[in-house]
Design a protein around this motif. Structure first.
Motif, PDB file in Angstrom:
ATOM      1  N   THR A 155       0.823  -1.212   0.000  1.00  0.00           N
ATOM      2  CA  THR A 155       0.000   0.000   0.000  1.00  0.00           C
ATOM      3  C   THR A 155       0.859   1.266   0.000  1.00  0.00           C
ATOM      4  O   THR A 155       0.382   2.349   0.361  1.00  0.00           O
ATOM      5  CB  THR A 155      -0.914   0.019   1.247  1.00  0.00           C
ATOM      6  N   ALA A 157       2.968   4.577  -1.160  1.00  0.00           N
ATOM      7  CA  ALA A 157       2.474   5.703  -1.953  1.00  0.00           C
ATOM      8  C   ALA A 157       3.615   6.430  -2.641  1.00  0.00           C
ATOM      9  O   ALA A 157       4.743   6.436  -2.159  1.00  0.00           O
ATOM     10  CB  ALA A 157       1.719   6.675  -1.044  1.00  0.00           C
ATOM     11  N   ASN A 168      -1.756   5.982  -4.220  1.00  0.00           N
ATOM     12  CA  ASN A 168      -1.442   4.658  -3.690  1.00  0.00           C
ATOM     13  C   ASN A 168      -2.616   3.720  -3.924  1.00  0.00           C
ATOM     14  O   ASN A 168      -3.696   4.144  -4.343  1.00  0.00           O
ATOM     15  CB  ASN A 168      -1.064   4.716  -2.208  1.00  0.00           C
TER      16      ASN A 168
END
Length: 189
Positions: A155, A157, A168
């Motif tokens: 996850t 970004a 993200n």
């Protein structure tokens, strides 16, 4: 106490047979032995010194050869072949190309830079599935996906300007584009 020749009266050549030994010192502690069809052998851990005692070549053991200098050791040639693992400690400046084997690894964590603000590398060529790992625990990775693109892990970004503006994927089915105030899409259609 007697010299073989003098500063004004010298000998010309010396011819010694196979296996001949030149003994040096009153107790013959240093010897130079002819090894037939191979070369010369300096005994034990004796040193071949240059300029003063801090600059020498010696075998500190049956496995190690030491080349020591006060400041620099210069190897002046077209190519230096190293057919072994290299352990470089201290500051090192490497110019040229590492073409085969291993890699360049720092001896400390998070202290050595690849290039600097004044001396930069030009291009980087990485193979299929190459991974750029960021952080001391490699928590952020950017992986090459062959013939497709680049994959940011989990996850994580990509941030723009500050931490509040980023792209993200919080899950495997959702892509977020986040901005502090507005997101602009500029195109003709």
């Amino acid at each position: 106490t007697d010299a073989l020749g003098s500063a004004s009266v010298t000998w010309s050549d010396i011819f010694l047979g196979d296996g001949a030994v030149v003994n040096l010192g009153e107790d013959q502690d240093v010897t130079l032995t002819h090894v037939a069809d191979t070369g010369l052998l300096l005994n034990s851990t004796s040193q071949l010194q240059f300029n003063d005692s801090s600059q020498y070549i010696a075998a500190s053991s049956g496995d190690d050869l030491d080349i020591a200098a006060t400041t620099d050791i210069n190897l002046n040639c077209t190519t230096v072949d190293i057919n072994a693992a290299a352990n470089i400690s201290g500051a090192a400046t490497i110019t040229g190309v590492l073409t085969t084997g291993g890699g360049i690894i720092s001896d400390t964590t998070n202290t050595d830079a690849l290039g600097s603000t004044s001396v930069t590398w030009s291009d980087a060529y990485l193979g299929d599935a190459a991974v750029l790992a960021f952080g001391e625990d490699q928590d952020v990775t950017l992986t090459h996906v062959a013939d497709t693109g680049l994959l940011l892990n989990s996850t994580m970004a990509i941030q723009f300007n500050d931490a509040s503006q980023y792209i993200n994927a919080p899950s495997g089915t959702v892509l977020d584009i986040n901005a502090t105030d507005e997101i602009e899409l500029n195109a003709t259609t």
